[in-house]
Design an enzyme around this catalytic site. Sequence first.
Site, PDB file in Angstrom:
ATOM      1  N   HIS A   1      11.240  55.831  38.267  1.00  0.00           N
ATOM      2  CA  HIS A   1      12.401  55.259  38.955  1.00  0.00           C
ATOM      3  C   HIS A   1      12.214  55.336  40.470  1.00  0.00           C
ATOM      4  O   HIS A   1      12.506  54.385  41.201  1.00  0.00           O
ATOM      5  CB  HIS A   1      13.673  56.032  38.579  1.00  0.00           C
ATOM      6  CG  HIS A   1      14.325  55.593  37.301  1.00  0.00           C
ATOM      7  ND1 HIS A   1      14.570  54.270  36.990  1.00  0.00           N
ATOM      8  CD2 HIS A   1      14.809  56.318  36.258  1.00  0.00           C
ATOM      9  CE1 HIS A   1      15.168  54.198  35.814  1.00  0.00           C
ATOM     10  NE2 HIS A   1      15.316  55.425  35.343  1.00  0.00           N
TER      11      HIS A   1
ATOM     12  N   GLU B   1      15.576  51.092  32.614  1.00  0.00           N
ATOM     13  CA  GLU B   1      15.256  52.254  31.791  1.00  0.00           C
ATOM     14  C   GLU B   1      14.012  52.001  30.943  1.00  0.00           C
ATOM     15  O   GLU B   1      13.220  52.910  30.695  1.00  0.00           O
ATOM     16  CB  GLU B   1      16.435  52.592  30.883  1.00  0.00           C
ATOM     17  CG  GLU B   1      17.599  53.236  31.598  1.00  0.00           C
ATOM     18  CD  GLU B   1      17.212  54.569  32.202  1.00  0.00           C
ATOM     19  OE1 GLU B   1      17.008  55.535  31.435  1.00  0.00           O
ATOM     20  OE2 GLU B   1      17.089  54.651  33.427  1.00  0.00           O
TER      21      GLU B   1
ATOM     22  N   HIS C   1       9.408  59.752  33.804  1.00  0.00           N
ATOM     23  CA  HIS C   1      10.406  58.672  33.764  1.00  0.00           C
ATOM     24  C   HIS C   1      11.152  58.602  35.092  1.00  0.00           C
ATOM     25  O   HIS C   1      11.301  57.517  35.682  1.00  0.00           O
ATOM     26  CB  HIS C   1      11.364  58.951  32.605  1.00  0.00           C
ATOM     27  CG  HIS C   1      12.528  58.032  32.490  1.00  0.00           C
ATOM     28  ND1 HIS C   1      12.671  57.129  31.440  1.00  0.00           N
ATOM     29  CD2 HIS C   1      13.635  57.855  33.268  1.00  0.00           C
ATOM     30  CE1 HIS C   1      13.808  56.456  31.597  1.00  0.00           C
ATOM     31  NE2 HIS C   1      14.409  56.889  32.697  1.00  0.00           N
ATOM     32  N   GLU C   2      11.621  59.747  35.584  1.00  0.00           N
ATOM     33  CA  GLU C   2      12.384  59.766  36.836  1.00  0.00           C
ATOM     34  C   GLU C   2      11.504  59.463  38.050  1.00  0.00           C
ATOM     35  O   GLU C   2      11.937  58.795  38.988  1.00  0.00           O
ATOM     36  CB  GLU C   2      13.087  61.117  37.004  1.00  0.00           C
ATOM     37  CG  GLU C   2      14.094  61.443  35.912  1.00  0.00           C
ATOM     38  CD  GLU C   2      15.146  60.358  35.718  1.00  0.00           C
ATOM     39  OE1 GLU C   2      15.532  59.701  36.715  1.00  0.00           O
ATOM     40  OE2 GLU C   2      15.580  60.153  34.564  1.00  0.00           O
TER      41      GLU C   2
END
Length: 375
Positions: free
Chosen positions: A147, A194, A143-144
Amino acid sequence: MSEDGHEQNAHENVPSRQRRRFPGISSRAYEHPADRSALVALRKLSGFDTVFKALSGLLPERSLRLLFLSDSVRVSDQQFSHLNDMLRDACYILDLEKVPPMYVTQDPQPNAMCIGLDEPIIVVTTGLVELLDEEEMRAVVGHEVGHALSGHSVYRTILLFLTSLALKVAWIPLGNLAILAIVTALREWFRKSELSADRAGLLVGQDLRASMRGLMKIAGGNHLHEMNVDAFLQQAEEFESGGDLRDSVLKILNVLPRSHPFTTVRAAELKKWAESRDYQRIMDGHYPRRSEDKDTSVTDSFRESAASYASNVKSSKDPLMKLVSDIAGGAGDLGGRVRRGFGGFASSTPQDGPPTESANGTEQPPTDTPPRDGD
């Protein structure tokens, strides 16, 4: 030896290398349409370009890096080596050439973030590391990294700075209003981003159940034996379709101060995408490449986002979205629909007259509920 053989040897110590890899993947492959359109709207916000350029030169990035270097634990082969393996694995799968530094910071609140202007930094809290198992944590690290690949860290850093600044200049009415307008727009974009990063986490972990478990734990703590995925997703269904127009308005007011979408909503959105043709095409190796990004039309991207919004409004079960869809479709008796939609609120209102004083007694949402972060 073949090129693939060299590549495998170079990463032979990377865990779970059997997972499918996506060479040259563009962030467009997993970005949620609402993420792209919210970013376009953000960039068009009056004064945003000026603030962005000013802060890009003023924000103490070196100080930020030194802070984490001096007061957190940097992930490496010697420290939190299992997280370091996950990080390298995630970058390998999403083909992110430069592995961003990752830090573990002491904080019981489960959270993770990707910040930085020139280069992204990933920070995870001890609360998150202690809460999640290996596969759940792998999805969070992915997930990060998502980003980072999408370039979200720049806007996240500015959001953190402006949120702090808004508190410091609250006594200046006009200045505070200007900052709050940008903060509100940034939060709207970040909530949508997100959803994109959740998709990136799934592409890295390639285990929907682990992604779902992680979101459930963020919502309800380390009590999986007391929770059920189907029941958790049913909450999202009930949240979206339940109530009347008053509840629709309260949903909007409740989400405004948050930097993250509600956890049940994130779970439902991710499950829907995992079952879509778009996800399957990516897993089959058919996805946009970064080499094609320069040829991508902004107009086409915005058109796709608008079409996605229109489709979501049309299929939404939310009472307010149903009303919007009916208005767009030319449904009649608008006044009657609104009165019926507000349920009890409308019952004390004369059918053809102005609202009575009881309309002033509607319930107000709490104004002091703190935003709850948590990737």
